[in-house]
Design a protein around this motif. Structure first.
Motif, PDB file in Angstrom:
ATOM      1  N   VAL A  40     -40.683 -38.553   5.174  1.00  0.00           N
ATOM      2  CA  VAL A  40     -39.593 -37.798   5.748  1.00  0.00           C
ATOM      3  C   VAL A  40     -39.506 -37.194   7.130  1.00  0.00           C
ATOM      4  O   VAL A  40     -40.734 -36.900   7.464  1.00  0.00           O
ATOM      5  CB  VAL A  40     -39.159 -36.627   4.680  1.00  0.00           C
ATOM      6  CG1 VAL A  40     -38.783 -37.330   3.228  1.00  0.00           C
ATOM      7  CG2 VAL A  40     -40.152 -35.498   4.410  1.00  0.00           C
ATOM      8  N   THR A  41     -38.702 -37.361   7.596  1.00  0.00           N
ATOM      9  CA  THR A  41     -38.591 -36.689   9.041  1.00  0.00           C
ATOM     10  C   THR A  41     -38.692 -35.211   9.017  1.00  0.00           C
ATOM     11  O   THR A  41     -38.273 -34.605   7.941  1.00  0.00           O
ATOM     12  CB  THR A  41     -37.392 -37.103   9.919  1.00  0.00           C
ATOM     13  OG1 THR A  41     -36.135 -36.512   9.466  1.00  0.00           O
ATOM     14  CG2 THR A  41     -37.023 -38.799  10.036  1.00  0.00           C
ATOM     15  N   LEU A  42     -39.014 -34.736  10.253  1.00  0.00           N
ATOM     16  CA  LEU A  42     -38.871 -33.153  10.196  1.00  0.00           C
ATOM     17  C   LEU A  42     -37.769 -32.354   9.676  1.00  0.00           C
ATOM     18  O   LEU A  42     -37.553 -31.712   9.129  1.00  0.00           O
ATOM     19  CB  LEU A  42     -39.331 -32.742  11.493  1.00  0.00           C
ATOM     20  CG  LEU A  42     -40.890 -33.116  11.902  1.00  0.00           C
ATOM     21  CD1 LEU A  42     -41.016 -32.678  13.558  1.00  0.00           C
ATOM     22  CD2 LEU A  42     -41.776 -32.666  11.207  1.00  0.00           C
ATOM     23  N   ALA A  76     -40.829 -26.730  11.004  1.00  0.00           N
ATOM     24  CA  ALA A  76     -39.674 -27.394  10.097  1.00  0.00           C
ATOM     25  C   ALA A  76     -39.731 -27.351   8.573  1.00  0.00           C
ATOM     26  O   ALA A  76     -38.629 -27.000   7.668  1.00  0.00           O
ATOM     27  CB  ALA A  76     -39.622 -28.963  10.260  1.00  0.00           C
ATOM     28  N   PHE A  77     -40.994 -27.602   7.967  1.00  0.00           N
ATOM     29  CA  PHE A  77     -41.069 -27.408   6.372  1.00  0.00           C
ATOM     30  C   PHE A  77     -41.117 -25.875   5.866  1.00  0.00           C
ATOM     31  O   PHE A  77     -41.148 -25.536   4.787  1.00  0.00           O
ATOM     32  CB  PHE A  77     -42.213 -28.406   5.976  1.00  0.00           C
ATOM     33  CG  PHE A  77     -42.049 -29.750   5.851  1.00  0.00           C
ATOM     34  CD1 PHE A  77     -41.640 -30.421   5.033  1.00  0.00           C
ATOM     35  CD2 PHE A  77     -42.328 -30.457   7.326  1.00  0.00           C
ATOM     36  CE1 PHE A  77     -41.118 -31.927   5.193  1.00  0.00           C
ATOM     37  CE2 PHE A  77     -42.216 -31.736   7.514  1.00  0.00           C
ATOM     38  CZ  PHE A  77     -41.574 -32.362   6.313  1.00  0.00           C
ATOM     39  N   ASP A  78     -41.758 -25.046   6.779  1.00  0.00           N
ATOM     40  CA  ASP A  78     -42.275 -23.827   6.356  1.00  0.00           C
ATOM     41  C   ASP A  78     -42.958 -23.853   5.004  1.00  0.00           C
ATOM     42  O   ASP A  78     -42.626 -23.101   4.138  1.00  0.00           O
ATOM     43  CB  ASP A  78     -41.098 -22.770   6.173  1.00  0.00           C
ATOM     44  CG  ASP A  78     -41.354 -21.220   6.323  1.00  0.00           C
ATOM     45  OD1 ASP A  78     -42.580 -20.966   6.529  1.00  0.00           O
ATOM     46  OD2 ASP A  78     -40.665 -20.686   5.580  1.00  0.00           O
ATOM     47  N   PRO A  79     -44.034 -24.628   4.983  1.00  0.00           N
ATOM     48  CA  PRO A  79     -44.807 -24.930   3.611  1.00  0.00           C
ATOM     49  C   PRO A  79     -45.478 -23.649   3.100  1.00  0.00           C
ATOM     50  O   PRO A  79     -45.804 -22.955   3.921  1.00  0.00           O
ATOM     51  CB  PRO A  79     -45.676 -26.172   4.019  1.00  0.00           C
ATOM     52  CG  PRO A  79     -45.849 -25.685   5.545  1.00  0.00           C
ATOM     53  CD  PRO A  79     -44.660 -25.309   6.196  1.00  0.00           C
ATOM     54  N   ASP A  80     -45.413 -23.586   1.772  1.00  0.00           N
ATOM     55  CA  ASP A  80     -46.342 -22.793   1.072  1.00  0.00           C
ATOM     56  C   ASP A  80     -47.858 -23.316   0.980  1.00  0.00           C
ATOM     57  O   ASP A  80     -48.684 -22.657   1.055  1.00  0.00           O
ATOM     58  CB  ASP A  80     -45.815 -22.588  -0.326  1.00  0.00           C
ATOM     59  CG  ASP A  80     -44.671 -21.992  -0.406  1.00  0.00           C
ATOM     60  OD1 ASP A  80     -44.271 -20.837   0.054  1.00  0.00           O
ATOM     61  OD2 ASP A  80     -43.555 -22.868  -0.923  1.00  0.00           O
ATOM     62  N   LEU A  81     -47.848 -24.511   1.195  1.00  0.00           N
ATOM     63  CA  LEU A  81     -49.117 -25.200   1.150  1.00  0.00           C
ATOM     64  C   LEU A  81     -49.253 -26.507   2.016  1.00  0.00           C
ATOM     65  O   LEU A  81     -48.230 -27.226   2.286  1.00  0.00           O
ATOM     66  CB  LEU A  81     -49.374 -25.455  -0.075  1.00  0.00           C
ATOM     67  CG  LEU A  81     -50.954 -25.976  -0.630  1.00  0.00           C
ATOM     68  CD1 LEU A  81     -51.917 -24.730  -0.687  1.00  0.00           C
ATOM     69  CD2 LEU A  81     -51.152 -26.595  -1.991  1.00  0.00           C
ATOM     70  N   ILE A  82     -50.296 -26.599   2.753  1.00  0.00           N
ATOM     71  CA  ILE A  82     -50.528 -27.883   3.441  1.00  0.00           C
ATOM     72  C   ILE A  82     -51.426 -28.798   3.062  1.00  0.00           C
ATOM     73  O   ILE A  82     -52.676 -28.313   2.507  1.00  0.00           O
ATOM     74  CB  ILE A  82     -51.075 -27.634   5.096  1.00  0.00           C
ATOM     75  CG1 ILE A  82     -50.272 -26.451   5.779  1.00  0.00           C
ATOM     76  CG2 ILE A  82     -51.318 -28.767   5.730  1.00  0.00           C
ATOM     77  CD1 ILE A  82     -50.711 -25.885   6.900  1.00  0.00           C
ATOM     78  N   GLN A  83     -51.020 -30.133   2.612  1.00  0.00           N
ATOM     79  CA  GLN A  83     -52.016 -31.130   1.869  1.00  0.00           C
ATOM     80  C   GLN A  83     -52.693 -32.067   2.974  1.00  0.00           C
ATOM     81  O   GLN A  83     -51.690 -32.547   3.819  1.00  0.00           O
ATOM     82  CB  GLN A  83     -51.244 -31.943   0.807  1.00  0.00           C
ATOM     83  CG  GLN A  83     -52.042 -32.866   0.300  1.00  0.00           C
ATOM     84  CD  GLN A  83     -51.274 -33.513  -1.038  1.00  0.00           C
ATOM     85  OE1 GLN A  83     -50.417 -32.897  -1.432  1.00  0.00           O
ATOM     86  NE2 GLN A  83     -51.655 -34.864  -1.163  1.00  0.00           N
ATOM     87  N   LEU A  84     -53.654 -31.997   3.244  1.00  0.00           N
ATOM     88  CA  LEU A  84     -54.396 -32.938   4.234  1.00  0.00           C
ATOM     89  C   LEU A  84     -54.859 -34.106   3.372  1.00  0.00           C
ATOM     90  O   LEU A  84     -55.786 -34.040   2.519  1.00  0.00           O
ATOM     91  CB  LEU A  84     -55.457 -32.005   4.947  1.00  0.00           C
ATOM     92  CG  LEU A  84     -55.018 -30.923   5.663  1.00  0.00           C
ATOM     93  CD1 LEU A  84     -56.342 -30.158   6.131  1.00  0.00           C
ATOM     94  CD2 LEU A  84     -53.971 -31.154   6.701  1.00  0.00           C
TER      95      LEU A  84
END
Length: 215
Positions: A40-42, A76-84
């Motif tokens: 998905v795009t930003l 863009a996403f303001d994520p609760d968690l970053i998955q690497l």
């Protein structure tokens, strides 16, 4: 016994995101990686993440991101968690966590017992580990390949609390996977799809229900 923690990854449309939220998924994942059919795009991610705010933890999946991409994804996403989900070293994981101020989940590819040796170093710097099937040689994608690994590899392994199992899971085998590994958190992407990148609301609901029916 607490409910199994369920993550639905690779969501890319409002109807399938709503299906995951309505089914009670704990985490919803958005892939920002152009090679993936789930990319998905930003801008798309911004709308989806806002839609999920407050209803589930929002996860952005990145592969070996540089600092510029990290900043753009956070904005863009303001994520609760970053998955690497790339080849990030433990040092890079720690750096990303410190730079962004966000919790980080590190995916580690598993194919043999020897692959478990990498886990302690990542466990120190990541908030959560995700054990995924190691991709086949030459694969374009680091995950989401619909493959599972031999779950018995995990027998006797000391895994951090919250370790998440991924790779080849679907509503038909998730109960067995949980029973054999003793884990209480699962992640699914291809196992709830009609074809790569196209999620199915019914399969999403069936997966969440099956994961929560574990003995």
């Amino acid at each position: 016994m607490a409910d199994t923690c369920v993550k639905i990854c690779g969501l890319s449309t409002e109807p399938t995101l709503d299906a995951a939220l309505d089914a009670g998924a704990d985490l919803v994942g958005f892939v920002h990686f152009p090679k993936s059919p789930r990319h998905v795009t930003l801008e798309q991610g911004r709308g989806l993440a806002q839609r999920a705010r407050g209803r589930a933890q929002r996860v952005v999946l990145l592969v070996d991101p540089d600092d510029a991409l990290l900043a753009a994804a956070i904005e863009a996403f303001d994520p609760d968690l970053i998955q690497l989900h790339g080849q990030e070293t433990p040092q890079r994981v720690a750096e990303i966590r410190a730079r962004t101020g966000r919790p980080v989940m590190k995916a580690v590819g598993i194919a043999a017992v020897a692959d478990l040796r990498a886990l302690p170093a990542y466990a120190v710097v990541a908030d959560r580990l995700l054990l995924d099937a190691k991709p086949p040689p030459g694969a374009d994608l680091p995950g989401g390949n619909g493959r599972s690994f031999d779950w018995d590899i995990l027998n006797g392994a000391e895994l951090p609390a919250g370790t998440m199992l991924s790779g080849g899971l679907d509503s038909g085998n998730v109960g067995t996977a949980l029973a054999r590994t003793g884990l209480v958190a699962v992640d699914v992407s291809s196992g709830v799809e009609i074809r790569p990148g196209e999620k199915d609301p019914d399969r999403i609901a069936a997966f969440v229900a099956a994961a929560r029916r574990r003995a």
